[in-house]
Write a protein that holds these residues in place. Structure first.
Motif, PDB file in Angstrom:
ATOM      1  N   LEU A  96      16.314  -0.200   1.347  1.00 65.19           N
ATOM      2  CA  LEU A  96      15.958   1.186   1.971  1.00 65.19           C
ATOM      3  C   LEU A  96      14.797   1.407   2.329  1.00 65.19           C
ATOM      4  O   LEU A  96      14.695   1.790   3.632  1.00 65.19           O
ATOM      5  CB  LEU A  96      16.554   2.743   1.232  1.00 65.19           C
ATOM      6  CG  LEU A  96      17.184   2.543   0.149  1.00 65.19           C
ATOM      7  CD1 LEU A  96      17.081   3.645  -0.971  1.00 65.19           C
ATOM      8  CD2 LEU A  96      18.508   3.405   1.363  1.00 65.19           C
ATOM      9  N   GLN A  97      13.926   0.420   2.320  1.00 57.50           N
ATOM     10  CA  GLN A  97      12.596   0.101   2.651  1.00 57.50           C
ATOM     11  C   GLN A  97      12.476  -0.822   3.952  1.00 57.50           C
ATOM     12  O   GLN A  97      12.520  -0.517   5.369  1.00 57.50           O
ATOM     13  CB  GLN A  97      11.657  -0.414   1.973  1.00 57.50           C
ATOM     14  CG  GLN A  97      10.855   0.300   1.244  1.00 57.50           C
ATOM     15  CD  GLN A  97      10.115  -0.936   0.058  1.00 57.50           C
ATOM     16  OE1 GLN A  97      10.395  -1.470   0.387  1.00 57.50           O
ATOM     17  NE2 GLN A  97       8.998   0.006  -0.856  1.00 57.50           N
ATOM     18  N   ALA A  98      13.762  -1.567   4.467  1.00 54.82           N
ATOM     19  CA  ALA A  98      14.044  -2.379   5.309  1.00 54.82           C
ATOM     20  C   ALA A  98      14.850  -1.597   6.166  1.00 54.82           C
ATOM     21  O   ALA A  98      14.587  -1.536   7.456  1.00 54.82           O
ATOM     22  CB  ALA A  98      15.318  -3.441   4.810  1.00 54.82           C
ATOM     23  N   GLU A  99      15.920  -0.870   5.986  1.00 56.62           N
ATOM     24  CA  GLU A  99      16.344   0.165   7.302  1.00 56.62           C
ATOM     25  C   GLU A  99      15.856   0.951   7.481  1.00 56.62           C
ATOM     26  O   GLU A  99      15.565   1.554   8.678  1.00 56.62           O
ATOM     27  CB  GLU A  99      17.548   0.557   6.717  1.00 56.62           C
ATOM     28  CG  GLU A  99      18.479  -0.095   6.125  1.00 56.62           C
ATOM     29  CD  GLU A  99      19.425   0.513   5.256  1.00 56.62           C
ATOM     30  OE1 GLU A  99      20.937   0.481   4.386  1.00 56.62           O
ATOM     31  OE2 GLU A  99      19.632   1.976   4.720  1.00 56.62           O
ATOM     32  N   LEU A 100      14.048   1.587   6.379  1.00 58.30           N
ATOM     33  CA  LEU A 100      13.901   2.427   7.026  1.00 58.30           C
ATOM     34  C   LEU A 100      12.612   1.543   8.104  1.00 58.30           C
ATOM     35  O   LEU A 100      12.382   2.207   9.192  1.00 58.30           O
ATOM     36  CB  LEU A 100      12.497   2.891   6.072  1.00 58.30           C
ATOM     37  CG  LEU A 100      11.468   3.814   6.306  1.00 58.30           C
ATOM     38  CD1 LEU A 100      12.248   4.827   7.255  1.00 58.30           C
ATOM     39  CD2 LEU A 100      10.350   4.399   4.954  1.00 58.30           C
ATOM     40  N   GLU A 101      12.663   0.354   7.995  1.00 63.40           N
ATOM     41  CA  GLU A 101      11.702  -0.646   8.878  1.00 63.40           C
ATOM     42  C   GLU A 101      11.697  -0.265  10.365  1.00 63.40           C
ATOM     43  O   GLU A 101      11.713  -0.437  11.459  1.00 63.40           O
ATOM     44  CB  GLU A 101      10.534  -1.257   8.369  1.00 63.40           C
ATOM     45  CG  GLU A 101       9.797  -2.040   6.633  1.00 63.40           C
ATOM     46  CD  GLU A 101       8.523  -0.990   7.577  1.00 63.40           C
ATOM     47  OE1 GLU A 101       8.136   0.150   7.213  1.00 63.40           O
ATOM     48  OE2 GLU A 101       8.223  -1.025   9.193  1.00 63.40           O
ATOM     49  N   GLU A 102      13.336  -1.100  10.388  1.00 63.05           N
ATOM     50  CA  GLU A 102      14.229  -0.882  11.546  1.00 63.05           C
ATOM     51  C   GLU A 102      14.111   0.394  12.523  1.00 63.05           C
ATOM     52  O   GLU A 102      14.594   0.616  13.493  1.00 63.05           O
ATOM     53  CB  GLU A 102      15.754  -1.435  11.044  1.00 63.05           C
ATOM     54  CG  GLU A 102      15.038  -2.850  10.780  1.00 63.05           C
ATOM     55  CD  GLU A 102      17.294  -3.237  10.119  1.00 63.05           C
ATOM     56  OE1 GLU A 102      16.993  -4.627   9.716  1.00 63.05           O
ATOM     57  OE2 GLU A 102      18.028  -1.982   9.789  1.00 63.05           O
ATOM     58  N   HIS A 145       0.284  -1.312  -0.125  1.00 58.01           N
ATOM     59  CA  HIS A 145      -0.310  -0.141   0.092  1.00 58.01           C
ATOM     60  C   HIS A 145       0.885   1.294  -0.018  1.00 58.01           C
ATOM     61  O   HIS A 145       0.084   2.379  -0.068  1.00 58.01           O
ATOM     62  CB  HIS A 145      -1.090  -0.308   1.280  1.00 58.01           C
ATOM     63  CG  HIS A 145      -0.481  -0.335   3.066  1.00 58.01           C
ATOM     64  ND1 HIS A 145       0.142   0.763   2.746  1.00 58.01           N
ATOM     65  CD2 HIS A 145       0.293  -1.507   3.217  1.00 58.01           C
ATOM     66  CE1 HIS A 145       0.647   0.766   4.337  1.00 58.01           C
ATOM     67  NE2 HIS A 145       0.836  -0.607   4.411  1.00 58.01           N
ATOM     68  N   SER A 146       1.691   1.343   0.132  1.00 61.26           N
ATOM     69  CA  SER A 146       2.970   2.596   0.264  1.00 61.26           C
ATOM     70  C   SER A 146       3.146   2.774  -1.061  1.00 61.26           C
ATOM     71  O   SER A 146       3.877   3.540  -1.611  1.00 61.26           O
ATOM     72  CB  SER A 146       4.315   2.479   1.635  1.00 61.26           C
ATOM     73  OG  SER A 146       4.825   1.081   1.214  1.00 61.26           O
ATOM     74  N   GLN A 147       3.566   2.163  -1.937  1.00 67.06           N
ATOM     75  CA  GLN A 147       3.750   2.110  -3.207  1.00 67.06           C
ATOM     76  C   GLN A 147       2.958   3.758  -3.853  1.00 67.06           C
ATOM     77  O   GLN A 147       3.263   3.806  -5.357  1.00 67.06           O
ATOM     78  CB  GLN A 147       3.225   1.000  -4.358  1.00 67.06           C
ATOM     79  CG  GLN A 147       4.711   0.148  -3.738  1.00 67.06           C
ATOM     80  CD  GLN A 147       4.535  -1.479  -3.987  1.00 67.06           C
ATOM     81  OE1 GLN A 147       3.842  -2.617  -4.213  1.00 67.06           O
ATOM     82  NE2 GLN A 147       5.750  -1.289  -5.176  1.00 67.06           N
ATOM     83  N   GLY A 148       1.383   3.890  -3.368  1.00 73.12           N
ATOM     84  CA  GLY A 148       0.777   5.262  -4.464  1.00 73.12           C
ATOM     85  C   GLY A 148       0.022   4.861  -4.881  1.00 73.12           C
ATOM     86  O   GLY A 148      -0.289   3.656  -5.568  1.00 73.12           O
ATOM     87  N   LEU A 184      16.821  -2.302 -13.788  1.00 69.88           N
ATOM     88  CA  LEU A 184      15.127  -2.859 -12.750  1.00 69.88           C
ATOM     89  C   LEU A 184      15.695  -3.949 -11.491  1.00 69.88           C
ATOM     90  O   LEU A 184      14.410  -2.972 -10.246  1.00 69.88           O
ATOM     91  CB  LEU A 184      14.283  -2.956 -13.477  1.00 69.88           C
ATOM     92  CG  LEU A 184      13.353  -2.449 -15.027  1.00 69.88           C
ATOM     93  CD1 LEU A 184      12.393  -2.369 -15.550  1.00 69.88           C
ATOM     94  CD2 LEU A 184      13.364  -0.695 -13.910  1.00 69.88           C
ATOM     95  N   ASP A 185      16.186  -4.807 -11.990  1.00 69.54           N
ATOM     96  CA  ASP A 185      15.930  -5.588 -11.025  1.00 69.54           C
ATOM     97  C   ASP A 185      17.219  -5.246  -9.956  1.00 69.54           C
ATOM     98  O   ASP A 185      16.805  -4.981  -8.602  1.00 69.54           O
ATOM     99  CB  ASP A 185      16.926  -6.375 -11.202  1.00 69.54           C
ATOM    100  CG  ASP A 185      16.222  -7.839 -12.261  1.00 69.54           C
ATOM    101  OD1 ASP A 185      16.689  -8.872 -12.846  1.00 69.54           O
ATOM    102  OD2 ASP A 185      14.807  -7.823 -11.858  1.00 69.54           O
ATOM    103  N   ALA A 186      17.841  -4.380  -9.903  1.00 62.80           N
ATOM    104  CA  ALA A 186      19.428  -3.773  -9.086  1.00 62.80           C
ATOM    105  C   ALA A 186      18.661  -2.589  -7.876  1.00 62.80           C
ATOM    106  O   ALA A 186      18.656  -1.894  -6.914  1.00 62.80           O
ATOM    107  CB  ALA A 186      20.550  -3.380  -9.843  1.00 62.80           C
ATOM    108  N   ILE A 214      15.465  -0.836  -2.853  1.00 63.65           N
ATOM    109  CA  ILE A 214      14.356  -0.104  -2.997  1.00 63.65           C
ATOM    110  C   ILE A 214      14.507  -0.519  -1.800  1.00 63.65           C
ATOM    111  O   ILE A 214      13.853  -0.477  -0.305  1.00 63.65           O
ATOM    112  CB  ILE A 214      13.809   0.253  -3.625  1.00 63.65           C
ATOM    113  CG1 ILE A 214      13.989   1.080  -5.099  1.00 63.65           C
ATOM    114  CG2 ILE A 214      12.537   0.548  -3.238  1.00 63.65           C
ATOM    115  CD1 ILE A 214      12.802   1.776  -6.201  1.00 63.65           C
ATOM    116  N   ASN A 215      14.179  -2.328  -1.477  1.00 67.07           N
ATOM    117  CA  ASN A 215      13.866  -3.287  -0.429  1.00 67.07           C
ATOM    118  C   ASN A 215      14.805  -3.074   0.479  1.00 67.07           C
ATOM    119  O   ASN A 215      14.971  -3.344   1.503  1.00 67.07           O
ATOM    120  CB  ASN A 215      13.882  -4.704  -1.370  1.00 67.07           C
ATOM    121  CG  ASN A 215      13.098  -4.930  -2.554  1.00 67.07           C
ATOM    122  OD1 ASN A 215      11.530  -4.361  -2.406  1.00 67.07           O
ATOM    123  ND2 ASN A 215      13.028  -5.667  -3.494  1.00 67.07           N
TER     124      ASN A 215
END
Length: 649
Positions: free
Chosen positions: A448-454, A323-326, A438-440, A445-446
């Motif tokens: 950065l999202q994990a760091e943000l969640e931590e 849901h965070s993807q807008g 795109l994969d990189a 992004i994944n």
């Protein structure tokens, strides 16, 4: 699954359901006249692409075709005045030609199969172009292909495209909002016919499923069906401060994806350890849990056709959206579903465009030419015709010249193949490079999202820990004598097991912390010190009054459903009354949770849970003693073995 019923249209008259007469139209032995489009191909955009299988309730072989022709004729009548109706009647769809009304252009094609005995069926096609009513620079083109099937059914393909006029200068206008042609809605709502997307009945509202094991098995059978061509979009509810809601409007997504995919929504929030998702993960093979991961938090999973239950990396092909993807996610899903439908039709060599029907007719004409040429050769060399030798030589010479011309033409077409192959290889290489980028980017992004969640989790830990210490300090000044006040320890605990030792004495007699819980508390990580205090105090201050202070506590449904919801709403702590369905079926695991205390057996399946990571999880298992009005805490430590953790190991 229970789709909402669409409104039914009036019953068709006998003239509508009557069979459409067949006209003996044979294509001439000449090149078919191409129908140029007023929309430049390089600027056209696909607005809608869908397919429907239409079957009739009636036993008449042409009733489904007649019903489709009737709806198409009514739809075309909106673009032509009454005096031009004769040129757009159903018979028009059985011949090739053109019609015009001002800037409205209508082209029709009809292909009668040359070899019906080989399973070939008639194909009807039309292309309608007109100017946008609100924006004169934009042109619309609607292509409809109707294919008669041998089993008295009809295959309908509809494509809607738009583009700017040739020579348009200026800033391009905004793209039109997603919509479904009214013709599709009229056909789906018709009485007397059934419409399907390959194997799923077409409806105008999302399909609904319930959180049960049976519904999970039925949904898994639908996903793994070998005849499924269209994707299936599974949406789940997410928790907001206002309650449970969908991240995106499922009804708008259903309308946007009508004809190229199916949207499925649950009647209640789906949990990973619930009966629906746990059964679905089990049916999807050893890596099934990857397909359902993330859905618990309001995500969306697009299940593509041909699911592999053995390939461990197949789940990446079935896109997951958070849901965070807008707000752009519905548009991405819509474009992806149309791309999948087009790829599936191309893979099966389906003729679903107006140009495709033109190519089929051209191949039929070319086949007829070669057949005529072969007949002429047979006549020329037949001895019983009595033709003079010179005449035969002239005829054969002309035939040789014609054959050489055809060979030269074929050779010129063949010479273009290497250049096309080179372009294809270059395009594939560019696509591979773009995919790597795109994969990189996705990996970054994944991360950065994990760091943000931590970081968020660390902030929440600090805030909650400060709240606990503030509560301890503030409790020194409270003088409320209406109930028992917890004694403030002379020294703040430094370890989680010290918290359990302090509360073991203070929470009695409401909450009895057994020695087994004290022993297991040595496994609690230091980061869960304040969570240990909050959970044990919540048992004493919130859960005990919910069970024993209210008069209607004897209601069993309230114990199982309402009390956990009220507890979680007041404390914010996740409370599960039972283990998952897979764990309940494991007798060894359930035997570990049935413990005898003071000569009586208790079930310690109920538990409070904080955290999901194995090294950072806190689980408190307890049982409610209704007779002695007390809560027994048997385990306070790390995550116990379940069917899910054993499965991952």
């Amino acid at each position: 699954m229970e789709p909402a019923r669409p409104p039914r249209s009036p019953e068709p008259s006998q003239s509508d359901s009557a069979s459409v007469p067949r006209l003996p139209v044979v294509p001439p032995l000449g090149d078919p006249q191409p129908v140029p489009s007023l929309i430049p191909s390089q600027s056209s955009h696909c607005h809608f692409l869908g397919s429907l299988n239409i079957a009739s309730y009636s036993e008449a072989q042409t009733s489904a075709l007649a019903m489709t022709f009737g709806h198409v004729s009514q739809w075309l009548g909106r673009f032509f005045p009454p005096q031009a109706r004769l040129s757009i009647d159903p018979l028009k769809l059985q011949e090739s030609g053109t019609s015009r009304n001002g800037d409205i252009h209508l082209s029709t094609l009809f292909h009668r199969p040359c070899h019906p005995e080989k399973g070939e069926t008639p194909i009807h096609a039309l292309a309608l172009e007109h100017t946008d009513r609100h924006l004169t620079e934009r042109r619309w083109r609607t292509e409809i292909v109707i294919r008669e099937l041998p089993n008295s059914q009809v295959k309908l393909y509809i494509g809607v495209y738009h583009g700017l006029r040739t020579g348009f200068i200026g800033e391009p206008p905004a793209a039109p909002a997603p919509s479904t042609p009214t013709l599709v809605h009229d056909i789906v709502r018709s009485s007397g016919v059934r419409c399907f997307y390959d194997i799923v009945k077409s409806v105008e509202t999302p399909l609904q499923v319930h959180d049960t094991q049976q519904q999970g098995e039925l949904f898994a059978q639908l996903l793994l069906h070998s005849q499924r061509l269209n994707p299936i979009v599974l949406m789940n509810l997410k928790h907001n401060p206002e309650g449970y809601q969908f991240a995106w409007d499922p009804y708008a997504l259903t309308r946007a994806c009508f004809g190229c995919g199916t949207v499925v929504v649950p009647s209640s929030p789906l949990r990973v350890d619930g009966p629906f998702l746990s059964t679905l993960a089990e049916k999807l093979g050893p890596h099934g849990y990857r397909f359902v991961a993330g859905l618990q938090h309001g995500g969306v999973r697009v299940f593509q056709p041909n699911i592999s239950t053995s390939h461990s990396g197949d789940y990446t092909r079935h896109r997951y959206f958070h849901h965070s993807q807008g707000p752009e996610v519905p548009r991405w899903i819509q474009e992806g579903l149309r791309h999948t439908l087009r790829a599936s039709l191309d893979a099966k060599s389906e003729v679903f465009t107006f140009d495709g029907v033109q190519r089929v007719i051209a191949r039929s004409i070319e086949t007829a030419r070669w057949n005529e040429l072969q007949e002429r050769v047979k006549v020329a060399i037949a001895p019983e015709q009595g033709v003079a030798i010179e005449t035969e030589r002239d005829n054969l010479r002309n035939l040789v010249v014609a054959l050489q011309h055809e060979v030269t033409k074929r050779q010129e077409e063949s010479n273009e193949i290497p250049s096309l192959r080179t372009k294809y290889i270059q395009a594939e290489e560019e696509r591979a490079v773009a995919q790597e980028l795109l994969d990189a980017a996705a990996t970054q992004i994944n991360g950065l999202q994990a760091e943000l969640e931590e970081a968020r989790e660390s902030r929440f830990k600090a805030e909650r820990e400060c709240a606990v210490y503030q509560q301890l300090l503030a409790s020194k000044n409270e003088a409320d004598t209406s109930r028992k006040v917890l004694a403030i320890p002379s020294k703040l605990p430094n370890e989680p097991h010290e918290v359990v030792e302090i509360l073991q004495k203070q929470l009695a007699p409401r909450v009895i912390i057994l020695d087994t819980a004290l022993a297991s508390s040595h496994e609690i990580p230091l980061s869960r010190l304040h969570d240990t205090w909050e959970c044990l105090v919540a048992l004493h201050e919130v859960l005990w009054p919910l069970h024993f202070d209210d008069a209607d506590v004897v209601d069993e449904e309230r114990k199982v459903h309402r009390i956990p919801a009220q507890f979680s709403a007041r404390t914010g702590i996740d409370y599960s009354v039972n283990e998952s369905a897979m764990t309940n079926r494991d007798s060894n695991l359930m035997r570990q949770r049935r413990i005898t205390v003071d000569g009586r057996a208790y079930d310690f399946s109920a538990h409070l849970k904080v955290g999901n990571k194995a090294k950072d999880a806190l689980r408190i298992h307890f049982a409610v003693d209704e007779d002695k009005k007390r809560i027994l805490v048997w385990h306070c430590g790390e995550h116990l073995d379940t069917a899910g953790t054993r499965y991952k190991k």
